[in-house]
Enzyme design. Structure first.
Site, PDB file in Angstrom:
ATOM      1  N   HIS A  23      33.168 -31.109  26.463  1.00 56.75           N
ATOM      2  CA  HIS A  23      33.451 -30.560  27.783  1.00 56.75           C
ATOM      3  C   HIS A  23      34.166 -31.552  28.676  1.00 56.75           C
ATOM      4  CE1 HIS A  23      30.523 -27.304  26.853  1.00 56.75           C
ATOM      5  NE2 HIS A  23      31.313 -26.634  27.666  1.00 56.75           N
ATOM      6  N   ASN A  82      29.615 -17.974  26.060  1.00 57.12           N
ATOM      7  CA  ASN A  82      30.461 -18.873  25.257  1.00 57.12           C
ATOM      8  C   ASN A  82      30.016 -18.890  23.800  1.00 57.12           C
ATOM      9  OD1 ASN A  82      32.627 -20.525  24.856  1.00 57.12           O
ATOM     10  ND2 ASN A  82      31.877 -22.210  26.110  1.00 57.12           N
TER      11      ASN A  82
END
Length: 463
Positions: A349, A318
């Protein structure tokens, strides 16, 4: 999932058409912006139905902020509104829609748009509201000197190449791509006359796209054959725990973690290929003279699977989210930048408890891994056999440490997370604490300290 794959495959075809028939030499910037925006809106509606309204509401709210807020506060207001709206949507998915009742998950695109909104706001603040000497070299390079038009703003946030799966890119890079300056700027960094060229080469993304499509195909096959057959939930099944010894449980944990990866490899590599097919993502020329198309790449699979340190693993996972966290939080935090960056990553998140177990465990293991490396590694560099042995051992430990850390991220809830950690006796937590208590903290040079701060920042990446 079917809608997602269909949209991304259609986006891939549209990207090739966009690069060939709407290239900067054939179409104006306004036409390219308009095409990218209209198709992006269509894909969002097709893939997410009426839930796509959340994307458009957030985009228009922040366009109002960008034009009405004062420059000294534009990044603060944009950040609060974007993160606040995203958090409300995260909460609604859990407590209103009960985790899995949604047939479409719009949170992924909303998370990418939040990254882009806050990135642009910070870079606009740098370009208009701060002096050049106050900025780092990277902030100077990416600073935006004027507010974008509505069309430019919508194109950057909603373009069809990135609206479904990202990644986040910098506003100036995107505008340079639309205006046809993207590749040219990177090529000018190389002395081509010295290499025997009479003029600048014309790099094609076709080879990079084909290579990445092969990776997506393999990832899709692995997803269909492995992921469904090795669910993470099985590692806390009572029958499995009763009849499986500890070391076998660790081995199976590695297997189920590996089985969970292909969907990320598939989604992120396909998204990268879509951008490359449109001509976006050129990052320059490497030391061998090879054209690189990894400006927007989100992962390096080889480095992930062969990582011999926690740092190396998370640096290659990521990647674009780590860059966003650094630019909007770590580099700007007035105090405790690492802690604030961890908090931002967790909020971005979502609010699933498993995420926070992963982040907290990641901090502990990162600190322990740093201590071991600083105190022990130099003893194993005197001979090749010792170095090989060290690499083998650290590869095994790194892979198991990552599996141990990310399991709660997949499980999401508190009860299965605690059950899992109990089943493996909290061994990584205990070992990490013992390492931090027993190993001395070695003095660091400023360059080492900067590198390790970056490693800590990268440790918050997931998804």
């Amino acid at each position: 999932q079917i809608n997602f794959v269909a949209c991304q495959l259609f986006a891939l075809l549209a990207a090739f058409w966009f690069r060939i028939y709407l290239s900067p030499s054939h179409a104006s910037s306004a036409v390219r912006h308009a095409f990218a925006t209209v198709f992006g809106v269509y894909f969002a509606v097709f893939c997410f139905g009426w839930y796509s309204i959340h994307l458009f509401v957030l985009v228009m709210m922040n366009y109002g902020i960008m034009n009405m807020a004062s420059i000294p506060n534009i990044h603060r207001y944009s950040f609060v509104v974007a993160m606040g709206y995203l958090t409300l949507c995260h909460i609604s998915r859990i407590y209103i829609f009960h985790y899995g009742i949604l047939t479409t998950d719009f949170s992924g695109p909303l998370m990418i748009i939040t990254q882009k909104i806050t990135t642009l706001a910070c870079q606009l603040h740098d370009g208009i509201g701060r002096q050049a000497e106050e900025l780092t070299a990277e902030q100077n390079r990416l600073a935006v000197k004027s507010r974008p038009s509505l069309l430019e703003y919508l194109s950057y946030l909603l373009n069809f190449m990135s609206i479904i799966a990202g990644p986040c890119s910098n506003y100036k890079d995107y505008i340079a791509f639309i205006e046809g300056r993207h590749v040219h700027m990177k090529l000018l960094e190389v002395n081509w006359k010295q290499k025997g060229y009479d003029r600048l080469p014309d790099p094609s993304p076709t080879g990079a796209v084909m290579y990445k499509l092969c990776i997506t195909l393999v990832s899709l096959i692995l997803f269909l054959t492995l992921t469904k057959n090795f669910p993470m939930a099985y590692i806390i099944d009572n029958e499995f725990l009763d009849r499986t010894p500890f070391l076998s449980r660790l081995g199976y944990l590695y297997v189920v973690t590996q089985a969970a990866k292909p969907k990320y490899y598939f989604a992120w590599t396909l998204a990268d290929a879509v951008n490359n097919a449109a001509g976006y993502g050129f990052s320059g020329v490497d030391e061998r003279g090879t054209f690189r198309w990894d400006l927007l790449s989100n992962l390096n699979i080889w480095n992930i699977e062969t990582a011999t340190s926690f740092k190396m693993y998370i640096e290659n996972w990521n990647i674009q989210t780590a860059a966003w966290l650094k630019r909007v939080c770590y580099d700007r935090a007035p105090w405790y930048p690492t802690a604030l960056t961890f908090i931002l990553s967790a909020l971005w998140h979502g609010i699933y408890p498993g995420y926070y177990f992963t982040f907290l465990t990641g901090i502990l293991i990162t600190l322990a891994a740093r201590a071991i490396r600083n105190n022990c590694r130099h003893y194993f560099l005197s001979s090749v056999p010792l170095k090989i042995a060290y690499d083998v051992v650290t590869w095994v430990v790194t892979q198991l440490a990552v599996c141990y850390t990310v399991a709660p991220f997949v499980m999401l809830a508190v009860e299965p997370t605690i059950k899992f950690y109990k089943s493996v006796y909290f061994h990584m937590h205990i070992l990490s604490i013992l390492v931090l208590l027993l190993l001395p903290i070695r003095p660091q040079t400023p360059s080492v300290r900067r590198a390790q701060n970056q490693a800590m920042l990268n440790s918050i990446k997931s998804k």
